[in-house]
Design a protein around this motif. Structure first.
Motif, mmCIF file in Angstrom:
data_model
loop_
_atom_site.group_PDB
_atom_site.id
_atom_site.type_symbol
_atom_site.label_atom_id
_atom_site.label_comp_id
_atom_site.label_asym_id
_atom_site.label_seq_id
_atom_site.Cartn_x
_atom_site.Cartn_y
_atom_site.Cartn_z
ATOM 1 N N ARG A 239 0.818 -1.216 0.000
ATOM 2 C CA ARG A 239 0.000 0.000 0.000
ATOM 3 C C ARG A 239 0.854 1.270 0.000
ATOM 4 O O ARG A 239 0.403 2.312 -0.471
ATOM 5 C CB ARG A 239 -0.957 0.003 1.186
ATOM 6 N N LEU B 36 -5.860 0.058 -3.645
ATOM 7 C CA LEU B 36 -4.653 -0.453 -2.983
ATOM 8 C C LEU B 36 -4.960 -1.652 -2.090
ATOM 9 O O LEU B 36 -5.925 -1.619 -1.315
ATOM 10 C CB LEU B 36 -4.014 0.643 -2.120
ATOM 11 N N PRO C 49 -3.928 -3.702 1.217
ATOM 12 C CA PRO C 49 -3.294 -3.135 2.414
ATOM 13 C C PRO C 49 -2.023 -3.844 2.909
ATOM 14 O O PRO C 49 -1.770 -3.921 4.109
ATOM 15 C CB PRO C 49 -4.411 -3.221 3.464
#
Ligand code: SF4
Length: 309
Positions: free
Chosen positions: A151, A167, A169
């Motif tokens: 991310r 994104l 994580p």
């Protein structure tokens, strides 16, 4: 004395096996010194793809050796310590990525090379920290982009390119140890310095730095810069190469504790044993390897068609 004996045994076996030794910038100094090539993921994956050697000893972590095996399926790829993994690469599975793709049917997937072969196989194009911005820019016509698994690199790219990315994580636990307070402390301690940090660092660390660069880019920047003092916000293994290449310049780790235990699993003994036994050998299953290779080839095509950053 023992080290010298091990070194000469490695050299002998390297010739006998027609082997090349590749070492990542984060490897221990003695490993970097015995390697034929020391570099970042992009430099090493290019070299793995073009080598004439029959055996590649990859001193790094599993996903790097796996990438070399995918790009050079006809060569024997050895990883001196089979337990050298990458926690960030393990933070996403192929199944989880397939689910995310189903939720975003118009998206293309950009996959950081710090990922498993199975995850690469589910992706459209790979990237490294050196070329991630180029790769995402090359997808200007694409409606949505999923970026996995890091991310922080994804956030850096998103801000550079000026578009939102979906994104995953994931993050690197080693770079997460570098904090903004480390940068502030280093500036107070060393005075006039250039602070270079890796894009795997958190946003506030990147914002506090002068430059955000991959390890290969840090080496190039330090060589070309007229500055003399640098604070380096990445795994401290890189300082060995920086100091060797720039004997008149000074390099300080942003956080000397931010070491990657997996990168430090390689030793001269393990390199020797791997050449003796031709093991542990790394290969990706054929079907997975073929699909992952397409994503890696797509990245190499973009990188080759653009000038280096
Ligand atoms: S430094 Fe971070 S990304 Fe690189 S191998 Fe170690 S844990 Fe993985």
């Amino acid at each position: 004395m023992i080290d010298r004996t091990i070194r000469s045994s490695i050299e002998r076996l390297k010739d006998a096996r027609n082997a090349v030794i590749l070492a990542h910038n984060y490897q221990p100094p003695e490993v970097q010194e015995i390697a034929d090539i020391v570099g970042d993921s992009l430099e090493l994956s290019r070299r793995a793809a073009s080598t004439a050697a029959e055996t590649i000893v990859f001193c790094g972590v599993r996903f790097m050796a796996e990438t070399a095996a995918i790009l050079s399926p006809d060569r024997a790829v050895l990883l001196p310590d089979e337990y050298a993994g990458c926690p960030m690469a393990e933070m996403i599975t192929a199944e989880a990525l397939r689910t995310l793709r189903r939720e975003h049917p118009r998206a293309m997937v950009v996959c950081y090379v710090n990922s498993t072969a199975e995850v690469k196989a589910e992706s459209d194009i790979c990237c490294t920290s050196a070329n991630a911005v180029q790769v995402v820019r090359s997808l200007a016509d694409v409606a949505e982009i999923i970026f996995v698994p890091d991310r922080h690199l994804g956030d850096h790219v998103s801000r550079q390119v000026g578009r939102e990315l979906i994104l995953w994580p994931g993050y690197c636990p080693t770079h997460a140890r570098i904090r903004k307070a480390d940068i502030d402390r280093a500036r107070a301690r060393y005075g006039e310095v250039c602070v270079m940090v890796h894009p795997e660092c958190q946003r506030d660390v990147r914002d506090a730095a002068d430059e955000v660069l991959s390890t290969g880019q840090m080496c190039r920047y330090a060589r070309q810069s007229s500055l003399r003092r640098f604070v380096v916000g990445t795994e401290p293994g890189l300082l060995h190469r920086l100091a060797l290449e720039n004997p008149r310049k000074h390099f300080y780790p942003a956080n000397p504790q931010a070491t990657c235990p997996n990168m430090k699993r390689t030793s001269l003994e393990k390199i020797l044993w791997s050449l003796q036994d031709m093991a542990p050998r790394i290969a990706a299953p054929r079907q997975v390897g073929d699909r992952a290779r397409k994503a890696l080839d797509a990245m190499l095509a973009v990188t080759e068609s653009c000038s280096p950053t």
